[in-house]
Every structure is written in structure tokens, then in C-alpha cells.
Scaffold this motif. Sequence first.
Motif, PDB file in Angstrom:
ATOM      1  N   ARG A 231      48.382  52.791  10.410  1.00  0.00           N
ATOM      2  CA  ARG A 231      48.762  51.883  11.497  1.00  0.00           C
ATOM      3  C   ARG A 231      49.167  50.514  10.956  1.00  0.00           C
ATOM      4  O   ARG A 231      49.253  49.554  11.713  1.00  0.00           O
TER       5      ARG A 231
ATOM      6  N   ILE B 140      47.571  48.497   9.045  1.00  0.00           N
ATOM      7  CA  ILE B 140      46.481  47.525   8.996  1.00  0.00           C
ATOM      8  C   ILE B 140      45.906  47.543   7.588  1.00  0.00           C
ATOM      9  O   ILE B 140      45.422  48.574   7.115  1.00  0.00           O
TER      10      ILE B 140
ATOM     11  N   GLU C 112      42.275  47.957  16.738  1.00  0.00           N
ATOM     12  CA  GLU C 112      43.551  47.970  16.029  1.00  0.00           C
ATOM     13  C   GLU C 112      44.409  46.759  16.389  1.00  0.00           C
ATOM     14  O   GLU C 112      45.119  46.218  15.542  1.00  0.00           O
TER      15      GLU C 112
ATOM     16  N   SER D 226      45.408  44.046  13.551  1.00  0.00           N
ATOM     17  CA  SER D 226      46.826  43.838  13.282  1.00  0.00           C
ATOM     18  C   SER D 226      47.122  42.354  13.117  1.00  0.00           C
ATOM     19  O   SER D 226      47.863  41.944  12.217  1.00  0.00           O
TER      20      SER D 226
ATOM     21  N   ASN E 102      49.375  45.986  17.747  1.00  0.00           N
ATOM     22  CA  ASN E 102      49.550  47.032  16.751  1.00  0.00           C
ATOM     23  C   ASN E 102      50.882  47.737  16.944  1.00  0.00           C
ATOM     24  O   ASN E 102      51.548  48.108  15.969  1.00  0.00           O
TER      25      ASN E 102
END
Length: 349
Positions: A135, A137, A228, A232, A312
Motif C-alpha cells: 500500500r 506505506i 493506512e 500514508s 492511502n
Amino acid sequence: MNAADTAAALAAHAEDVCRRYLPNGRRQGRYWCAGDVRGAQGRSLFVRLEPPGPVGKWQDAALGVHGDLLDLIRLATGSRSLREALAEARRFLAQPLAPASSHPDTYDRTEAARNLWDRCGPVEGSHAHAYLKARRIHRCRFPALRSHPCLPFRHDSGRWSRFPALVAAVTGEDAELCGIHRSWLDPVHPVLAPVTRPRKALGRIHGLAVRFGEPAAASTLLVGEGIETVLSLVTVLPDGALRTTVPSGTFAAAALSAGSLGAFAPPSHITRLIVAQDRDEAGERASRRLQLRCTRLGIGCAVLIPARNDFNDDLRAFGPGPLAHRLAPLVSRRATSNRCSLAARSRVN
């Protein structure tokens, strides 16, 4: 039977009331959770089913309304008066109902959350780490995050499976663990597990948060809904705004839902709040409610709104460089007043 007696009788069958008038909700720990008093799906409305605290009391965290089960029946049925609501409640109580349990639930969900937390391992090198990296991150080595290689998951049918999981500690301002948040993951691919509800909480969650950074030294708090989403922003913001290895003047927190974000209480030492709002109706209601709380507390407040549904989504769509470039001036800009303005909102487009 007057209104107070009726409300007490309804509280003795709180879960039955919820199943009847909030049929799209579901039980989560000591609470029945639904989207609103009309029975929509969601988690903004909490009805207490068990002590501690008065059974039957409810609150819609998104709208800021609350009451007892008689109030809930009045709103859920659209009754035009207290008399109509009482008549409906008495009809409900006249039906055959399961006897109220004389044996209180002895299962301590907070203690269960702490026990599970102790059985989790570090995120680094785990499947949870691969999920976060997928993702985009990259700043995720925080004490509040752990992983579990094969956490049991109960399906709606009652069947059990095991999946790897990302596990997060939920704490209050005193840093005491009150609950955990679990995200079950696909065992092969770095995505959420292919189940109906891959994210679940255990223990006390409402109004609390997963906290990242060095809160003791912080004067500014960045808070959003999802883990998330917040990570982010932690990933892309410049080191002058957020650090992960060196204490700085800013730290971050994930409230885990719109309802919990709206009920979030900023720590007492915070002088500035940055709200990372999800771009939907529930997110906007929650951020406005939190801004009002900041106004009452004399805390400066700014709101960041993503171009897509959450930050995100923006990170994956635009990449860290462009997103960081656009966010840096918004986050570094200081509020001119300690009181927040509902009209002063920064949109990231």
C-alpha cells in the motif's frame, strides 16, 4: 408503567430491542453497533448491552445524539410523540422475550485484547509488513503495530479459519492498552483477507486511538480514521513535520472509524490538531464534530481532505513525492488563532 419504568424494562432486554429496531446492526463486544437510529448498516451508533455503565444507553457518535432505549424506539419508528413511543415499547414488551440473563458475562474483552497483544510479534519482515509496503506505506515500525502469523477468524456462519494479521494497540492518553484492532490478511497476496469483515476490534475502542510517534513531546497531533490513512501521511510528510526515529513536535493517531474520530478527545498537552478526513459524508460529520471540540478547548485545528476517498488512495494513485509536495505547506502552516474555523478547510486536489 411510566416512561422511566418502560425504559428500565427495555434495558433488561437490550439486545432484543436492538435486534428488533436496528436489524442491520450487529453485536461487537459489550455494544450493539449500527449506522444510525433508523437501523442503517455502519458503526456510528453504539448501544451498551452490558455493564460497566448503564445498559441500554446509546450514542450516535457521528451526529452527537444520545438517549435510552425508549428514545431509540421513538426515533427508529418515527413516533410523533412520547405516547406513541410508549405504546410501541409496551407492545414490544408484551411479546414473548427471552428471560434477562441472571449470569453476567464474565469474559473480559480488554484482558483478552492484552493477552492476544502479548502473543503477537514485530511487524518488520512479516506478512503484515508486506501488506503495508504494497500500500506504499514505508514508515510503519511503531510500537503500536505488531503482527500475527495465523490469527483465528470467525466467519458469520460460525466457521473458523486462520489468516496472518496486522494487529494494532488502541490506547488512551495514559498509553494504557484498552483494546486492539485486527486486520486479517490474505495468506498469499499482500491484501486484506477475502472475508466479509477483515477488520475487527477487541476491547475498548470508541473515542480512543492507535498512536504513532512520541506523544509526550508533541504539541501537534495528526489524527485520521484508518491506520493506512494515517500511516500514508506519516510516510510522505517531511521529517520536519513527522519523524519516526527522532522525537518531534508532531505525532499521529488513527481513531479507526468515523464515529470514534468524532468522539476523539485531543490530549491535554496538544495545541494544534490536524484532521485527515476521509472524503465521505460520515468523515465530514466526524471532522466537524471534532473541530467543534477543538473550538471549546481552545486548540487550533486544520482539516486535510484527500482527492480520492482517503489518503492511502491518494498515495497509491499519485505517489509519495507529489502527495508530499502538496501536503507540506498545508501541514506546516500555523493557525492564526487558537480557535478553529469550520470554514477554514484545506482540500488536497
